[in-house]
Design a protein around this motif. Structure first.
Motif, mmCIF file in Angstrom:
data_model
loop_
_atom_site.group_PDB
_atom_site.id
_atom_site.type_symbol
_atom_site.label_atom_id
_atom_site.label_comp_id
_atom_site.label_asym_id
_atom_site.label_seq_id
_atom_site.Cartn_x
_atom_site.Cartn_y
_atom_site.Cartn_z
ATOM 1 N N ILE A 426 50.277 77.572 52.403
ATOM 2 C CA ILE A 426 51.695 77.838 52.653
ATOM 3 C C ILE A 426 51.785 79.261 53.193
ATOM 4 N N ASP A 427 52.827 79.574 53.920
ATOM 5 C CA ASP A 427 52.980 80.915 54.499
ATOM 6 C C ASP A 427 53.394 81.899 53.403
ATOM 7 N N TRP A 428 52.433 82.259 52.525
ATOM 8 C CA TRP A 428 52.736 83.001 51.298
ATOM 9 C C TRP A 428 53.474 84.311 51.548
ATOM 10 N N ALA A 429 53.203 84.949 52.658
ATOM 11 C CA ALA A 429 53.785 86.285 52.888
ATOM 12 C C ALA A 429 55.129 86.203 53.610
ATOM 13 N N ASN A 430 55.588 84.994 53.900
ATOM 14 C CA ASN A 430 56.821 84.825 54.666
ATOM 15 C C ASN A 430 58.040 84.765 53.735
ATOM 16 N N PRO A 431 58.892 85.806 53.755
ATOM 17 C CA PRO A 431 60.045 85.834 52.813
ATOM 18 C C PRO A 431 60.955 84.620 52.973
ATOM 19 N N ASP A 432 61.067 84.103 54.200
ATOM 20 C CA ASP A 432 61.936 82.941 54.398
ATOM 21 C C ASP A 432 61.333 81.710 53.726
ATOM 22 N N THR A 433 60.017 81.572 53.794
ATOM 23 C CA THR A 433 59.349 80.445 53.127
ATOM 24 C C THR A 433 59.536 80.551 51.618
ATOM 25 N N LEU A 434 59.476 81.788 51.101
ATOM 26 C CA LEU A 434 59.705 81.987 49.662
ATOM 27 C C LEU A 434 61.121 81.565 49.282
ATOM 28 N N GLN A 435 62.109 81.953 50.091
ATOM 29 C CA GLN A 435 63.496 81.562 49.798
ATOM 30 C C GLN A 435 63.643 80.041 49.801
ATOM 31 N N GLN A 436 62.996 79.392 50.762
ATOM 32 C CA GLN A 436 63.050 77.921 50.795
ATOM 33 C C GLN A 436 62.493 77.345 49.498
ATOM 34 N N ALA A 437 61.345 77.904 49.063
ATOM 35 C CA ALA A 437 60.678 77.387 47.855
ATOM 36 C C ALA A 437 61.534 77.614 46.613
#
Ligand code: GCU
Length: 710
Positions: A426-437
């Protein structure tokens, strides 16, 4: 830049619309209006003025605002289904949000005179069923991973003091919702529910509902396109409802058994709306003689704590109660079971007693029809099979399944591992991916927090690599789940083998092969002796490895963060294939040796926590007869043998408190192209895609029968 004929036409049309001429579009302004302005300025702009013509064509569409906070228990409220046949337009070029001339696909159609050039239409000549994936409904869309527009009308007579929500249980992957030509909301995530307040946009009479569904995945989405082994179905894959609630309504609530000894039930109700503060909320559980009330605080939240004599929910006795929540305007009734689930040392305690999880993993695919599962019949069919296996537990992989499945699990008494689709890379360093999760964790819990069947929230499957970014990302998800679920369900994750573990297995294989009478080639023996010396040491050390335990010690730092350690292992399947590549013997010899050493494997972890083997398995094509004779790879015999060896092996590890073999049913996966066998199916099912039981199904069924004392 010379402008062609038909652009000129568009500009003339825009001229007709007057004041729009001068204004340039602002971010978030609807794409259609922007398109009209763009064409107009191209035609009426200064000679030589620069224009980015690529904007004339399709492309990324701005996200609209996020949906409204999720309500729980739609079935317990006034609602009308919007399931059925919806008109669709397939929009591979992503033109629909603005149209070539600024007429967006979501704009309700204007009366026609026959002289208007409109190159799309929503009508019964092209429709898709909702709920349903488009891939198995229309063979032209089988491998389609792009945009489809869905449209239907619905009638409504608005009443004073009411609010109206469109509720979607699942749209894969990104949904833009429009009503009566108004862009309303965007939701990302194919497997979590969302709802949109349409009170203002809706009108009396016929309403024009449009949903733009974009199934495109990339490395920043959850799941990603490439790194997960299941079919990425597209469409409005689950139920759609129009829900009517009072202006202030009980959006969320939770009731759970907080203390086994005293029978104390704790809970809360969160009102949503203008009159949420200082309201009396009544809670009634008639069958348990509970009639209590509390007042909401300034934030519209009421908390409850009462004792009651309740039959505990368990697989043997899946008792559910009607819990009625009344706020004076509306009464919402939910079927809730009361049980406790906890981790104590290496044990899992259900209602205070150690429990062994006799499980099976499954995807949200139907056995009754091609494609995704989406109704009660699907749930009863799949979970009925799990029951036939004598299972008391299911792992719903790798994402939240449709709500029918959780309701049926509650009724059948199947404990559930629920997870969000954080699968491997997963794109661990991507803040947007974190928000999605974080949003997916929230939405998963908001929909299912009152399901007694759900005993674990899992934050990831085979997440890798073991980097600080990954650990920080998943730690935030675990904390989010803990903060949102007051009943404190254990947090889990399915870990996967790391190089250190495989090194231990390789050492043992080398030692075994060194003394294997069937390995006779002196050159091979010499190579093995060299590997033994280098990897293990002297003869004593080799003998120690040969006759000792083969410990698989899980040290993944994520083990510190979670309460329960899931572990995916593939002794008897992938491990033999991979390790045979570094051994001087062929795969058949490696596989035979591996099956022989499995009895000595012991799974442990460095955190003193229980382990659930969240996956093990082997592939088999139902009825496959190999040209290489019985027991060959892909045969039911070989799969059954792997199960026998696995069940024997796992019974010897006291850390292992449960298993969920991979997988109940053969499921679609674009990763599986083997002709004549896989045909884009993962064949590790215990039953075929149509439910035909394989030999291993009976191996597991009988093992669970014996384990449950049947
Ligand atoms: C993995 C993974 C599954 C996959 C399975 C397999 O462990 O978690 O999603 O389908 O292995 O390879 O069959």
């Amino acid at each position: 830049m010379k402008i062609t004929g038909h652009c000129l036409l568009t500009a003339l049309l825009a001229l007709a619309s007057g004041p729009l001429l001068a204004a340039q579009p602002t971010p978030g302004e609807d794409a259609a209006a922007a398109q009209k302005a763009r064409v107009a300025s191209m035609l009426t702009g200064e000679e030589g003025e620069k224009h980015d013509v690529s904007e004339l064509f399709g492309g990324l569409v701005q996200d609209l605002p996020s949906p409204d906070p999720l309500m729980t228990n739609v079935d317990g409220r006034a609602h009308q289904t919007l399931n059925g046949a919806w008109n669709v337009v397939v929009d591979e070029h992503s033109m629909g949000a603005k149209g070539l001339f600024g007429t967006a696909y979501y704009t309700p159609p204007e009366p026609q005179t026959g002289m208007e050039l409109v190159e799309f239409s929503f009508d019964p000549r092209r429709q898709l069923e909702v709920p349903g994936d488009w891939n198995t409904q229309d063979e032209r869309l089988y491998r389609y991973r792009d945009i489809v527009w869905y449209q239907r009308d619905f009638d409504l007579q608005k009443a004073a003091g009411k609010r109206y929500y469109l509720h979607f249980d699942g749209v894969n992957y990104k949904a833009h919702v429009y009503l009566n030509g108004k862009p309303l909301a965007t939701h990302r995530g194919g497997y979590t529910a969302f709802n949109v307040d349409v009170t203002d946009a809706a009108k009396d009479g016929s309403n024009y509902l449009v949903v733009r569904v974009d199934a495109y995945l990339d490395d920043s989405t959850i799941p990603t396109k490439r790194t997960s082994d299941f079919f990425k179905y597209g469409g409005i894959i689950r139920d759609v409802d129009l829900v009517t609630v009072p202006a202030t309504y009980a959006r969320q609530y939770q009731f759970y058994l907080a203390d086994l000894a005293s029978g104390r039930v704790d809970g809360w109700v969160q009102l949503d709306g203008p009159q949420a503060a200082n309201r009396e909320i009544k809670v009634d559980i008639d069958e348990a003689g509970v009639h209590t009330s509390a007042r909401t605080d300034a934030n519209g939240r009421a908390t409850f704590s009462f004792t009651a004599k309740l039959d505990l929910w368990s697989p043997e006795h899946p008792r559910l109660y009607d819990v009625a929540v009344s706020d004076g305007d509306e009464q919402v009734v939910d079927r809730i079971g009361f049980r406790t689930i906890a981790i104590e040392g290496k044990q899992i305690l259900l209602n205070g007693k150690p429990v062994y999880l006799r499980g099976v993993a499954l995807h949200d695919e139907s056995i009754l029809k091609p494609g995704m599962a989406n109704d009660r019949a699907d749930a009863e069919a799949s979970l009925g099979l799990a029951r036939e296996l004598n299972a008391n537990y299911v792992r719903l992989a790798h994402y939240p399944h449709n709500e029918h499945t959780l309701r049926v699990a509650d009724e059948l008494g199947l404990m559930v591992w629920s997870e969000i689709p954080i699968v491997s890379l997963i794109d661990w360093a991507n803040p947007d991916t974190l928000q999605q999760a974080l949003g997916m964790v929230r939405d998963n819990i908001d929909r299912d927090r009152n399901r007694a069947s759900i005993v674990f929230w899992s934050v990831s499957n085979e997440s890798m690599p073991q980097s600080p970014e990954r650990l920080a990302f998943l730690t935030q998800l675990a904390e989010q789940a803990r903060s949102l679920d007051e009943s404190a369900r254990p947090i889990a994750s399915a870990l996967v083998g790391d190089p250190a573990e495989f090194k231990e297995i390789l050492k043992r294989l080398v030692a075994e092969l060194l003394f294997d009478p069937q390995v006779t080639d002196p050159k091979v023996k010499q190579q093995l002796a060299g590997m033994a010396k280098k990897m293990i040491g002297d003869d004593d050390a080799v003998q120690k490895v040969l006759h000792g335990e083969l410990e698989v010690m899980l040290r993944d730092p994520l083990g510190e963060v979670v309460d329960l350690i899931g572990y995916n292992e593939y002794f008897g399947w992938y491990y033999s294939a991979g390790l045979s590549r570094v051994l001087p013997v062929d795969e058949a010899t490696t596989r035979r040796t591996m099956l022989n050493i499995m009895k000595d494997v012991r799974f442990r972890n460095a955190f003193g926590k229980p382990i659930v083997i969240s996956e093990f398995g082997a592939g088999a094509k139902k009825g496959f007869v190999s040209e290489h004779g019985p027991g060959a790879i892909w045969s039911e015999e070989y799969q059954a043998k792997v199960y026998e060896k696995q069940l024997d092996m796992l019974g010897r590890s006291d850390f292992v408190q449960g298993i969920s073999p991979w997988v109940l049913k053969d499921f679609r996966s674009a990763m599986r192209p083997l002709n004549g066998i896989q045909e884009l199916y993962n064949r590790k099912g215990l039953v075929s895609e149509t439910g035909e039981r394989k030999q291993a199904f009976f191996v597991l069924r009988d093992f669970y029968a014996q384990k449950s004392g049947k």
